[in-house]
Design a protein around this motif. Sequence first.
Motif, PDB file in Angstrom:
ATOM      1  N   PRO A 143       0.824  -1.211   0.000  1.00  0.00           N
ATOM      2  CA  PRO A 143       0.000   0.000   0.000  1.00  0.00           C
ATOM      3  C   PRO A 143       0.855   1.257   0.000  1.00  0.00           C
ATOM      4  N   VAL A 144       0.349   2.299  -0.646  1.00  0.00           N
ATOM      5  CA  VAL A 144       1.062   3.564  -0.742  1.00  0.00           C
ATOM      6  C   VAL A 144       0.093   4.692  -0.436  1.00  0.00           C
ATOM      7  N   ASP A 145       0.628   5.844  -0.104  1.00  0.00           N
ATOM      8  CA  ASP A 145      -0.168   7.062  -0.025  1.00  0.00           C
ATOM      9  C   ASP A 145      -0.245   7.606  -1.448  1.00  0.00           C
ATOM     10  N   PRO A 146      -1.424   7.615  -2.057  1.00  0.00           N
ATOM     11  CA  PRO A 146      -1.517   8.032  -3.459  1.00  0.00           C
ATOM     12  C   PRO A 146      -0.939   9.410  -3.723  1.00  0.00           C
ATOM     13  N   LEU A 147      -1.069  10.327  -2.764  1.00  0.00           N
ATOM     14  CA  LEU A 147      -0.612  11.700  -2.985  1.00  0.00           C
ATOM     15  C   LEU A 147       0.882  11.756  -3.232  1.00  0.00           C
ATOM     16  N   TYR A 148       1.649  10.929  -2.551  1.00  0.00           N
ATOM     17  CA  TYR A 148       3.101  10.907  -2.745  1.00  0.00           C
ATOM     18  C   TYR A 148       3.498   9.974  -3.886  1.00  0.00           C
ATOM     19  N   ALA A 149       2.763   8.876  -4.023  1.00  0.00           N
ATOM     20  CA  ALA A 149       3.122   7.884  -5.040  1.00  0.00           C
ATOM     21  C   ALA A 149       3.108   8.484  -6.438  1.00  0.00           C
ATOM     22  N   VAL A 150       2.076   9.285  -6.752  1.00  0.00           N
ATOM     23  CA  VAL A 150       1.924   9.764  -8.129  1.00  0.00           C
ATOM     24  C   VAL A 150       2.639  11.082  -8.387  1.00  0.00           C
ATOM     25  N   THR A 151       3.143  11.719  -7.350  1.00  0.00           N
ATOM     26  CA  THR A 151       3.842  12.988  -7.535  1.00  0.00           C
ATOM     27  C   THR A 151       5.350  12.809  -7.512  1.00  0.00           C
ATOM     28  N   LEU A 152       5.858  12.176  -6.471  1.00  0.00           N
ATOM     29  CA  LEU A 152       7.298  12.179  -6.227  1.00  0.00           C
ATOM     30  C   LEU A 152       7.926  10.813  -6.028  1.00  0.00           C
ATOM     31  N   ALA A 153       7.253   9.911  -5.300  1.00  0.00           N
ATOM     32  CA  ALA A 153       7.910   8.693  -4.839  1.00  0.00           C
ATOM     33  C   ALA A 153       8.392   7.800  -5.973  1.00  0.00           C
ATOM     34  N   GLU A 154       7.597   7.662  -7.034  1.00  0.00           N
ATOM     35  CA  GLU A 154       8.001   6.787  -8.143  1.00  0.00           C
ATOM     36  C   GLU A 154       9.250   7.325  -8.829  1.00  0.00           C
ATOM     37  N   ALA A 155       9.251   8.608  -9.183  1.00  0.00           N
ATOM     38  CA  ALA A 155      10.411   9.189  -9.869  1.00  0.00           C
ATOM     39  C   ALA A 155      11.639   9.179  -8.981  1.00  0.00           C
ATOM     40  N   LEU A 156      11.467   9.484  -7.699  1.00  0.00           N
ATOM     41  CA  LEU A 156      12.604   9.533  -6.786  1.00  0.00           C
ATOM     42  C   LEU A 156      13.197   8.146  -6.575  1.00  0.00           C
ATOM     43  N   GLY A 157      12.347   7.154  -6.360  1.00  0.00           N
ATOM     44  CA  GLY A 157      12.849   5.798  -6.200  1.00  0.00           C
ATOM     45  C   GLY A 157      13.543   5.288  -7.447  1.00  0.00           C
TER      46      GLY A 157
END
Length: 484
Positions: A143-157
């Motif tokens: 599970p992820v927090d959608p607000l971070y997943a679609v803004t920053l977390a995917e690109a940063l990871g």
Amino acid sequence: MLPTRVRCLVLLLSLCTPPATGHLPRHMDTLVQIVEALEATNATEDLAGGAPELGRALGGGGTPLLRAVLGVPPGVPPGVPPALDPEQRALLAELLHPEAPERGVVLAPDGSTVAVAPLLAGLEVGLKRAATPAPATAATPAPVDPLYAVTLAEALGTSYLLARANGSRATLGPDGCWDDVEDPQVFTLAGPPSPVPDAVANGAMDGVLLGARLAEEPAPLAVLLRSYYYAGAAGERAPSSFRRGRFGARTAPEKLEEEVAAALRLLRVLPATRSLLEDVGDEEVAAVARRAARDFMDAYVECPAVVPRCMWGARPYRGTPSALKPPLPFVYIHHTYEPGAPCRTFAACAGAMRAMQRFHQDARGWDDIGYSFVVGSDGYLYEGRGWRWVGAHTRGYNRRGYGVGYVGDYTASPPDAHALALVRDAFLPCAVRAGRLRPDYALRGHRQMGRTECPGDSLFREIETWRGFQASGAASSAPVHSET
């Protein structure tokens, strides 16, 4: 095997570039007009994600993680094409899925460059949360927090996974410059791109902040964007210029680390990306997330944004600059005196920089603007001679320290509290961490080094309370207006 798999992931997350977009300015004004047109259509009435979800449908649907978290957008309704003219539609598609990161950005009125895809993704999350107070996250073991997943977390990871596989690759940045701030068409990065250049960081932080606001207080998006990116009627700072502090107040490093790790675990189980990350274990995910969160917070929250010379319209340096040899032992604080009023918008501060450079070069005969950095009251530092080159700010001491000038006359009253904190709490500690300034640096006012009232009585009283202030000074009886 990991380098090949991660490179494949980066390719998979990229989509083809649409046709050329004509000559619409790549400015926030243009994006707001597109959003306004989408909001005016009946096609958004049945979409919880509103105009951003419709825009995602027009742009191709998004990355595998974005589709998993927010769902696959519906087909584009037949009434939508007339709402956007061909140039607007082509531009929106390219902004959401650019071939290169510099093609997915717009220039904001505060002078910052913003990536559109993470911004609109955050708005879509906010609208869906407002429509459904407790939205379900992706139905996966991660599970992820959608607000971070679609803004920053995917690109940063993704950025830090790639760097871990190939240590020479950039992980964050760079910034860049526009060809014309009045009619921006071409944005050029200052160096090799990472998956999180400065514009993506800006768009992601804005997406988190505005998405969270929408979830609590739904509002028309065009109104929200104008209120966030534009200065107030009295010329006060645009709210977007506070993004770093506000993102930091909302997002602890531990929260960001948790969301980057969750995004990577989700990518590892999604059908589209499972095989590409199957060799990345839990320990590696945790290590990547920890470093990514730490570095991001240091670069984009703890440290201030610096407006590069090309953005404020600097003339070329005259002659051959002399290099500094960091870490330097001193910082000298100045006020500009003329211009005598603080600048609180990008346009005003850029104009002040150009005026000072003209005066220093044409009237004083110097090679360039004298200061190393200049502090606006708009929330930004402005690059003068910068970190690398000897300035012309403190006669006899230019090689020993950086000259930092505040725009305005601070004889009677000090700069704004935010402008003081920008240097005291952000610029100075960041300069030490970056190896530009010695940890035991000494800070002095210009008046301690020569015959001048600079930096003004009020500002001088302020800096006397700062860490590193050194009361003793080697005041000179020589004139202070000199290139050397």
